[in-house]
Design a protein around this motif. Sequence first.
Motif, PDB file in Angstrom:
ATOM      1  N   VAL A  58       0.760  -1.325   0.167  1.00 41.41           N
ATOM      2  CA  VAL A  58      -0.227   0.079  -0.123  1.00 41.41           C
ATOM      3  C   VAL A  58       0.924   1.282   0.102  1.00 41.41           C
ATOM      4  O   VAL A  58       0.506   2.385  -0.738  1.00 41.41           O
ATOM      5  CB  VAL A  58      -0.948  -0.057   1.285  1.00 41.41           C
ATOM      6  CG1 VAL A  58      -1.637   1.374   1.505  1.00 41.41           C
ATOM      7  CG2 VAL A  58      -1.953  -1.108   1.033  1.00 41.41           C
ATOM      8  N   ALA A  59       2.222   1.194   0.737  1.00 42.52           N
ATOM      9  CA  ALA A  59       2.827   2.562   0.831  1.00 42.52           C
ATOM     10  C   ALA A  59       3.301   2.594  -0.409  1.00 42.52           C
ATOM     11  O   ALA A  59       3.847   3.780  -0.865  1.00 42.52           O
ATOM     12  CB  ALA A  59       3.857   2.133   2.029  1.00 42.52           C
ATOM     13  N   ALA A  60       3.686   1.763  -1.325  1.00 44.38           N
ATOM     14  CA  ALA A  60       4.252   1.936  -2.818  1.00 44.38           C
ATOM     15  C   ALA A  60       3.317   2.386  -3.648  1.00 44.38           C
ATOM     16  O   ALA A  60       3.637   2.827  -4.891  1.00 44.38           O
ATOM     17  CB  ALA A  60       4.957   0.570  -3.271  1.00 44.38           C
ATOM     18  N   GLN A  61       2.003   2.419  -3.397  1.00 44.27           N
ATOM     19  CA  GLN A  61       1.032   2.892  -4.342  1.00 44.27           C
ATOM     20  C   GLN A  61       1.057   4.483  -4.278  1.00 44.27           C
ATOM     21  O   GLN A  61       1.364   5.045  -3.214  1.00 44.27           O
ATOM     22  CB  GLN A  61      -0.354   2.383  -4.051  1.00 44.27           C
ATOM     23  CG  GLN A  61      -0.604   0.890  -3.971  1.00 44.27           C
ATOM     24  CD  GLN A  61      -1.808   0.341  -3.700  1.00 44.27           C
ATOM     25  OE1 GLN A  61      -2.679   0.886  -3.176  1.00 44.27           O
ATOM     26  NE2 GLN A  61      -2.156  -0.848  -3.892  1.00 44.27           N
ATOM     27  N   THR A  62       0.704   5.082  -5.296  1.00 41.03           N
ATOM     28  CA  THR A  62       0.641   6.493  -5.377  1.00 41.03           C
ATOM     29  C   THR A  62      -0.323   7.283  -4.695  1.00 41.03           C
ATOM     30  O   THR A  62      -0.346   8.401  -4.305  1.00 41.03           O
ATOM     31  CB  THR A  62       0.595   7.111  -6.906  1.00 41.03           C
ATOM     32  OG1 THR A  62      -0.412   6.422  -7.342  1.00 41.03           O
ATOM     33  CG2 THR A  62       1.990   6.308  -7.641  1.00 41.03           C
ATOM     34  N   THR A  63      -1.337   6.498  -4.718  1.00 37.79           N
ATOM     35  CA  THR A  63      -2.883   7.306  -4.032  1.00 37.79           C
ATOM     36  C   THR A  63      -3.129   6.446  -2.661  1.00 37.79           C
ATOM     37  O   THR A  63      -3.138   5.110  -2.796  1.00 37.79           O
ATOM     38  CB  THR A  63      -4.000   7.105  -4.917  1.00 37.79           C
ATOM     39  OG1 THR A  63      -4.296   5.768  -5.389  1.00 37.79           O
ATOM     40  CG2 THR A  63      -3.641   8.082  -6.290  1.00 37.79           C
ATOM     41  N   GLY A  64      -3.666   7.071  -1.854  1.00 42.22           N
ATOM     42  CA  GLY A  64      -4.040   6.306  -0.554  1.00 42.22           C
ATOM     43  C   GLY A  64      -5.482   5.828  -0.451  1.00 42.22           C
ATOM     44  O   GLY A  64      -6.235   6.484  -1.349  1.00 42.22           O
TER      45      GLY A  64
END
Length: 488
Positions: free
Chosen positions: A430-436
């Motif tokens: 999840v941290a590597a994804q651009t959007t939370g």
Amino acid sequence: MAHLGTTLNAQQLAVLTWIGDGCPDGVMQGHTYKATAVALENRRLVTVARRRSGWRAELTATGTFYLSHGRFPNQPADARQAGGGTRPAAPQRTTAAPPAAPSGDAKSPPAPETAGPAAEPTRAKRRSPVEQLIADLTAAGGVLRVQRPHYIGNQPTGVDYEQLIRSANRFGKVPPGQRLTTTVLPSHGLEIRLEAAVPGTQVELRPVPVAEHVARYHPVVVQFRETTNRHEISRQQLPRALRLLHALVTEAERRGHTVELSPEPAAGYGYRHWTGANDGHITISVGGHSTDLRILEEGMPSRAHWERTNYHGPAYTTNTGTGRLRIECTGYGGREGRTSRWSDGQQQRLADKLPAVLAEVEIRAAEDAHRHVEAARRAAEEQRRRDQAQADAHDRYLEAERGRQLLDQAHRWRLAQQARAYLDAVRTTVAAQTTGDATTEAWLSWAQTYVDTLDPLHDGFTTPAASSDPTTEQLHTYLTDQAMPPYR
């Protein structure tokens, strides 16, 4: 007809011994002994009389000789017992002369030219079938398993061990302080045991005086005299029967026993009428254990029985009696082959046999008391085993419950470790994804709480507590047939 020189089998020898003892009542069972007696009569060992007064048999001179010597008069003393043949004579043997004495010595006595027949070795006395049975039991450690005989007609195909045991008990062949017992086994088997006698059964015969005239009868005898429908005695023999009963009950009370008139059978469903064979006339109780006795004149029915079975027939009469009085224990016959009937005989009147009657009553009471104690002991032992089985099942249940909890905690701990590793991987992704994503964060929060709840070590270790009061259904799985005897 069998050859006179052949020996008798166990059944024939038992019947011959019984006849030699005067044909006492209560020893022989059934009617096969009568056929055996006829076979003995054909071999000129006994004479059999069939009269209106009853069946009787007596020894002949040949029968007396056989009982004394174990062989027929026409058999040599060293006859082979198996087939009646004779053993070949021992060869003549010469004895060498002693060496000549040296010159100057005293003259030696002349040696005989020949010696007579060689001396026969001492022949061991042949054991009777009963003695052989006792010897076999002793050699086998007191327990012997045999096969019961099959019958072809009235003749057994093998040894009738039960008849041998009755003869051993009846004629005192059992070692002092011991007794013979039997247990029927499957497949026509029989287990014979030589074991210690029941305490209190070594009863001494004590006199029972019978008065010629009785001024006042015992109350129980008066009750018996007035209960006329139960009488199985003619008017001619009634006075003697009353004197015998008076002597018996008086001596029984003097010894501390309780005496009463036999009660009526229990009423209600399945009610039955009184019968002499089942209920008797008087009851003697020794230490709370009762024996019913019946007194009758042979050939005489009771008025109660006559009126029940001949209500359309001839009137009741007392002319069928033989004059022979008899006393017997009701119910099943002689225990372990002992006498259960005593009657007037050729050598002894019934009055002379009253000591044996009271002795049998006391022996039966001792046996009943022993049986009661043994039953209580077995019940206590079964209860002890039952309680022990319950305690063992409880321990096995607790052990299984602790094991189940251990494996459950280990399984949950392993799942919690795997779940935390997975959540760490999710967070990294999840941290590597651009959007939370708020939904993802909420799910991660819930998942962390769930894993912490799953982990048994999250809040520290607490010893698990198993249920100490399991239900009967929970314990049932841990009860085994070996540990838990069935209810009887």
